[in-house]
Design a protein around this motif. Structure first.
Motif, short mmCIF file in Angstrom:
data_model
loop_
_atom_site.label_atom_id
_atom_site.label_comp_id
_atom_site.label_asym_id
_atom_site.label_seq_id
_atom_site.Cartn_x
_atom_site.Cartn_y
_atom_site.Cartn_z
N GLN A 212 -15.05 37.37 78.14
CA GLN A 212 -14.57 35.95 78.34
C GLN A 212 -15.02 35.44 79.52
N ARG A 213 -14.96 36.33 80.49
CA ARG A 213 -15.57 35.82 81.87
C ARG A 213 -16.99 35.14 81.88
N HIS A 214 -17.75 35.37 81.06
CA HIS A 214 -19.14 35.08 81.06
C HIS A 214 -19.39 33.92 79.95
N CYS A 215 -18.18 33.25 79.49
CA CYS A 215 -18.43 32.36 78.46
C CYS A 215 -17.19 31.27 78.98
N PRO A 216 -17.87 29.91 79.21
CA PRO A 216 -17.05 28.81 79.82
C PRO A 216 -15.81 28.71 78.67
N PRO A 217 -14.59 28.24 79.04
CA PRO A 217 -13.16 28.29 78.32
C PRO A 217 -13.80 27.20 76.96
N ARG A 218 -14.33 26.05 77.27
CA ARG A 218 -14.32 25.01 76.32
C ARG A 218 -15.23 25.53 75.16
N LEU A 219 -16.19 26.29 75.58
CA LEU A 219 -17.39 26.96 74.49
C LEU A 219 -16.27 27.91 73.72
N ARG A 220 -15.81 28.81 74.57
CA ARG A 220 -14.99 29.80 73.60
C ARG A 220 -14.11 29.26 72.90
N GLN A 221 -13.36 28.13 73.06
CA GLN A 221 -12.54 27.52 72.21
C GLN A 221 -13.22 26.87 70.99
N LEU A 222 -14.30 26.49 71.35
CA LEU A 222 -14.98 25.70 70.00
C LEU A 222 -15.46 27.11 69.14
N ILE A 223 -15.87 28.10 69.74
CA ILE A 223 -16.33 29.13 68.84
C ILE A 223 -15.35 29.60 68.00
N PHE A 224 -13.77 29.87 68.61
CA PHE A 224 -12.79 30.37 68.08
C PHE A 224 -12.56 29.26 66.73
N PHE A 225 -12.45 28.08 67.06
CA PHE A 225 -12.21 27.01 66.31
C PHE A 225 -12.97 27.04 64.96
N MET A 226 -14.48 27.07 65.20
CA MET A 226 -15.18 26.92 64.18
C MET A 226 -15.33 28.31 63.27
N GLY A 227 -15.44 29.43 64.11
CA GLY A 227 -15.36 30.54 63.48
C GLY A 227 -14.26 30.78 62.62
N LEU A 228 -13.07 30.73 63.13
CA LEU A 228 -11.51 31.08 62.41
C LEU A 228 -11.79 30.08 61.07
N ASN A 229 -12.15 29.07 61.13
CA ASN A 229 -11.92 28.06 60.05
C ASN A 229 -13.16 28.37 59.01
N TYR A 230 -14.24 28.88 59.57
CA TYR A 230 -15.35 29.40 58.49
C TYR A 230 -14.69 30.41 57.96
N ILE A 231 -14.13 31.37 58.56
CA ILE A 231 -13.83 32.57 57.75
C ILE A 231 -12.72 32.30 56.85
N ALA A 232 -11.78 31.27 57.00
CA ALA A 232 -10.63 30.86 56.20
C ALA A 232 -11.43 30.28 55.10
N TYR A 233 -12.39 29.25 55.34
CA TYR A 233 -12.95 28.74 54.17
C TYR A 233 -13.80 29.84 53.31
N ALA A 234 -14.19 30.85 54.09
CA ALA A 234 -14.78 31.93 53.15
C ALA A 234 -13.81 32.67 52.25
N PHE A 235 -12.77 32.97 52.55
CA PHE A 235 -11.71 33.48 52.05
C PHE A 235 -11.26 32.49 50.78
N ALA A 236 -11.16 31.41 51.10
CA ALA A 236 -10.86 30.39 50.19
C ALA A 236 -11.62 30.44 48.96
N VAL A 237 -13.10 30.38 49.45
CA VAL A 237 -14.21 30.30 48.27
C VAL A 237 -14.08 31.40 47.58
N ASP A 238 -13.81 32.60 48.13
CA ASP A 238 -13.94 33.84 47.25
C ASP A 238 -12.55 33.80 46.36
N PHE A 239 -11.58 33.30 46.96
CA PHE A 239 -10.34 33.42 46.02
C PHE A 239 -10.28 32.13 44.74
N PHE A 240 -10.96 31.34 45.15
CA PHE A 240 -10.93 30.27 44.03
C PHE A 240 -12.20 30.01 43.23
N VAL A 241 -13.31 30.27 43.57
CA VAL A 241 -14.59 30.07 42.66
C VAL A 241 -14.57 30.96 41.53
#
Length: 203
Positions: free
Chosen positions: A129-158
């Protein structure tokens, strides 16, 4: 090893996922059909860990301190999810060895989720974490977590919803949970935004 330690929970998650896969292979056979069933079952176990980590903060914000333990242990749950997925992807490797590898598009879609998962896991440790700016880390967490949630939704729905009624009912609780996760997070975000607006007006 202390029961409350992070390593303990990572090993428990990995061992449980591996055990589920081994039991399914023992019962259904280690061929293509049995491996696909083992993948389905380990994916569900992993999803439960992910869902708790993904929604813990939102559940606390919306429904109060009864969900505080989930919010406090979201990092541990998230890393346990990553550990469980490692066992899941061992089964993917076995499926490929059997000559029934998923399509390239499937690899790209779910492989992207895997990249997000391990990137988030790395950024969960303070030394990284010390090598990653907080705003960038928050963006990565937001995008990554929601992409994973979307991947699970695709797996369960399609694809699962193309089967018969029994197959659909087998997926239904997980499909509903996949929908509920982002909805809870959005509701919690809107509540926090409303609270911030009220505080700014009274300041």
């Amino acid at each position: 090893m202390r029961p409350g330690s992070l390593i303990f929970w990572l090993l428990c998650a990995f061992g449980t996922s591996l055990g589920i896969g081994a039991l399914v292979l023992a019962a259904a056979g280690a061929g293509v059909a049995g491996t696909r069933l083992a993948l389905d079952m380990t994916a569900r176990f992993s999803f439960l860990l992910f869902w708790l980590a993904y929604t813990g903060g939102a559940l606390h914000d919306l429904f109060g301190p009864v969900f505080l333990p989930l919010k406090r242990h979201a990092r541990t749950l998230g890393l346990a999810f990553a550990s469980a997925q490692s066992a899941h992807f061992m089964l993917v490797a076995w499926l490929c060895y059997l000559g029934a590898a998923p399509s390239l598009s499937t690899f790209l879609f779910f492989g992207t989720a895997l990249i997000w998962l391990y990137l988030i896991a790395l950024l969960s440790f303070s030394t990284i974490q010390r090598h990653c700016p907080p705003r960038l880390r928050q963006l990565i967490f937001f995008m990554g977590l929601n992409y994973i949630a979307y991947a699970f939704a695709v797996d369960f729905f399609v694809s699962p919803l193309q089967g018969g009624l029994k197959h659909v009912l087998f997926y239904l609780p997980f499909a509903l949970a996949a929908l509920a996760g982002p909805s809870l997070r959005l509701a919690a975000f809107l509540r926090r935004a409303k609270r911030s607006m009220l505080l700014s007006r009274t300041a």
